[in-house]
Every structure is written in structure tokens, then in C-alpha cells.
Design an enzyme around this catalytic site. Structure first.
Site, PDB file in Angstrom:
ATOM      1  N   LYS A  66       0.818  -1.226   0.000  1.00 29.56           N
ATOM      2  CA  LYS A  66       0.000   0.000   0.000  1.00 29.56           C
ATOM      3  C   LYS A  66       0.850   1.275   0.000  1.00 29.56           C
ATOM      4  O   LYS A  66       0.483   2.268  -0.618  1.00 29.56           O
ATOM      5  CB  LYS A  66      -0.955   0.007   1.197  1.00 29.56           C
ATOM      6  N   ASN A  87      -5.025   1.876  -1.547  1.00 27.85           N
ATOM      7  CA  ASN A  87      -5.517   0.506  -1.768  1.00 27.85           C
ATOM      8  C   ASN A  87      -6.336   0.386  -3.053  1.00 27.85           C
ATOM      9  O   ASN A  87      -6.803  -0.702  -3.368  1.00 27.85           O
ATOM     10  CB  ASN A  87      -6.349   0.022  -0.565  1.00 27.85           C
ATOM     11  N   ARG A 155       5.496   5.264  18.043  1.00 33.94           N
ATOM     12  CA  ARG A 155       4.830   5.163  16.744  1.00 33.94           C
ATOM     13  C   ARG A 155       3.458   5.855  16.790  1.00 33.94           C
ATOM     14  O   ARG A 155       3.038   6.495  15.826  1.00 33.94           O
ATOM     15  CB  ARG A 155       4.667   3.681  16.389  1.00 33.94           C
TER      16      ARG A 155
END
Ligand code: NDP
Length: 268
Positions: A66, A87, A155
Site C-alpha cells: 500500500k 488501496n 509510533r
């Protein structure tokens, strides 16, 4: 002659996309051919180039391509730019166009369950590609607070920093996954822990009214814990169908009805 579509990934055998798109085509009276394409890990760009060169109309992109698809596009939709992942691909005037329909798929699935997103407070577990793709559509659908909890907290922080400027209507915050707390309308499991069968712990300090698991096909420990609290739950099959419907609509201009296809869900 039927229009040609495919889903490209590595691995690809498990994909349900051909079945879904053929079911949409049958329901809407369109003639399409939709195949699975296994691209070599180092050969994604040449694989999609040859697909479009041979007259292919549209591609879905799945793991692990992706982000590469995002890099290759000449034209991107706003939501794909924000997700930094694509996508859905198609060619228009010789230019490669990319969109990301995962987030809208989730929004449609949640709304079809009757769970309101208006002014909602949402907790998302996980800070990977799926979380990145759903935040903007959730905020557009009315979410006003989104907390992101991740095993690797840096993250989650990075994700919030990246997305803050794009979702000014909502408050984004970070929580450590091992110290969940607070009151939420909806909790969403966007970790891949369910795929590997690893357990997530939902402590008593976190409260929620609805629980959505993005994985589908088996009952995860996340779903089991939510069910023990007797709140409404769902696995991610509706999201899968939702993102496929949005891609079908981009390519064919016809939008199938989500509720017509939920019966295709795999049994647990
Ligand atoms: P990524 O690989 O990009 O991210 C995985 C995330 O899961 C990371 O945040 C990672 O944390 C976390 N994680 C992995 N293992 C554990 C564990 N044992 N305990 C706690 N956290 C863990 O995956 P995606 O974002 O692409 O996908 C996430 C999930 O969503 C998958 O289950 C996927 O199948 C599902 N999905 C479903 C869709 C649908 O249509 N229904 C569409 C897209 C995704 P860390 O950063 O610490 O490594």
C-alpha cells in the site's frame, strides 16, 4: 468484453476481494473479471504497469504494497495523501490515480451497525497502516476525540504528529497500550495481535459502549473480552466489504448496498 480488475499483494491466496467484486457485479448487472495477482516482493511497480498496459481498468492493493502504491501515483485523493497509503488504483488520461477506501469502509460498517460517530470519543488500539487510514474518515464522520494506544508508543506519537494538522476538528491523543484508561463510545482493535493469536488486555480502567475488531474470520481475545462486558461487538468483515464497495464505486460509478453482502461473512 468484460472490464478487467484485480487485487495485487504478496501473499494473495487468502484474499476475498474477487468473490466480493463478482458478487457486486452480479447484483448491479455489470460484466467484470476480477482476479488475484501475486506480485514479487521486489516487483510491484512492473507488475501493476503490465496490468494497466494490457488494458486492466482497476487494481486493489493489499499487504505489503500500500505504501509503494502511494509513492507510484501521479494523482492522489485527499484521504490517500493523509493516509500515505493507497488501496485502489486506476488510470485516467494516462495518469495513475490512487485512493484509500479502507477508512470509509470502516465508517460505513460502523454506521450500518447503528453505532453513532457524531461527537464520538474513540479509542484505537494499534498505530499501523490501518489506523493511519481510518482517522481522517472517522473525524469527517463526526468523531471529536480519538485516542491512539500502541505497544510502541513512539509510533502512536508520530502518527498523531503527522495527522494533527489534517484533523483540526478533533482532538488526537496518545495512550500507552499497557495502561489503558478512560471512557469511550467506541473501542477499535487495529492491532494485528488478533492475526497472530496474541492476547490483548482490556483492563477495568477502560470503559466503552461498542467494540470493533478490524480482523475477521475468528473470535479474537479482544472480542471475547468485549463480549464478556455485554457490549455490542463486530469483527472487521463489514469494513472489508465497505472498502470494496467504495473501490467498486470509483471504478464503475455504481454503489452496491453494504447490507446485501454481509451474509458472505466467514463463519467463526
Ligand atoms: P500493521 O502491521 O501496519 O500494524 C500492526 C499494529 O499492530 C502495530 O500498531 C503493532 O504495534 C500492533 N501489534 C502487532 N502485534 C501486537 C501485539 N502482540 N500486541 C500489541 N500490539 C501489536 O498492520 P495494519 O495496520 O495494516 O493492520 C492491522 C489490523 O487491521 C490487522 O489485523 C489487519 O488484518 C486489519 N485490517 C482489516 C481491514 C479490513 O478491511 N477489515 C483492513 C485493514 C487492516 P507496534 O507498532 O508496537 O509494532
Amino acid at each position: 468484453m468484460s472490464k478487467s480488475f484485480a487485487v495485487v499483494g504478496h501473499p494473495i491466496e487468502h484474499s476475498r476481494s474477487p468473490e466480493l467484486h463478482h458478487a457486486f457485479a452480479q447484483k448491479t448487472g455489470l460484466d467484470i473479471d476480477y482476479q488475484k495477482r501475486l506480485a514479487p516482493l521486489d516487483g510491484f511497480a512492473s507488475n501493476i504497469k503490465s496490468f494497466f498496459a494490457s488494458g486492466g481498468c482497476g487494481l486493489n492493493v493489499t499487504v505489503p504494497f500500500k505504501e509503494q502504491a502511494f509513492e507510484l501515483c501521479d494523482v492522489l485523493t485527499e484521504r490517500a495523501k493523509i493516509a500515505k497509503a493507497v488501496n485502489t488504483l486506476w488510470m485516467e488520461n494516462g495518469l495513475l490515480h490512487g485512493d484509500n477506501t479502507d477508512g470509509q469502509g470502516l465508517v460505513n460498517a460502523i454506521q450500518s451497525l447503528g453505532w453513532s460517530l457524531k461527537n464520538s470519543k474513540i479509542l484505537i488500539l494499534g498505530a499501523g497502516g490501518a489506523t493511519r487510514g481510518v482517522i481522517y474518515p472517522l473525524v469527517q464522520a463526526g468523531a471529536t476525540h480519538i485516542s491512539i494506544a500502541n505497544r510502541t508508543i513512539e509510533r502512536a506519537q508520530q502518527l498523531v504528529n503527522d495527522l494533527k494538522a489534517h484533523v483540526t476538528q478533533a482532538e488526537l491523543s496518545v495512550l500507552p497500550l499497557n495502561d489503558l484508561n478512560g471512557d469511550f463510545n467506541i473501542i477499535i482493535n487495529a492491532t494485528s495481535a488478533s492475526l497472530s493469536g496474541e492476547a490483548l488486555c482490556l483492563p477495568k480502567t477502560v470503559h466503552f459502549e461498542y467494540a470493533y475488531e478490524m480482523a475477521y474470520g475468528k473470535v479474537s481475545s479482544f472480542l471475547q473480552q468485549a463480549e464478556q462486558r455485554q457490549v455490542p461487538t463486530s469483527d472487521g468483515f463489514g469494513m472489508l466489504v465497505g472498502q470494496a464497495i467504495e473501490a467498486f464505486y470509483i471504478w464503475n460509478g455504481v454503489k452496491p448496498e453494504l447490507s446485501d453482502f454481509l451474509t458472505l461473512a466467514p463463519s467463526h
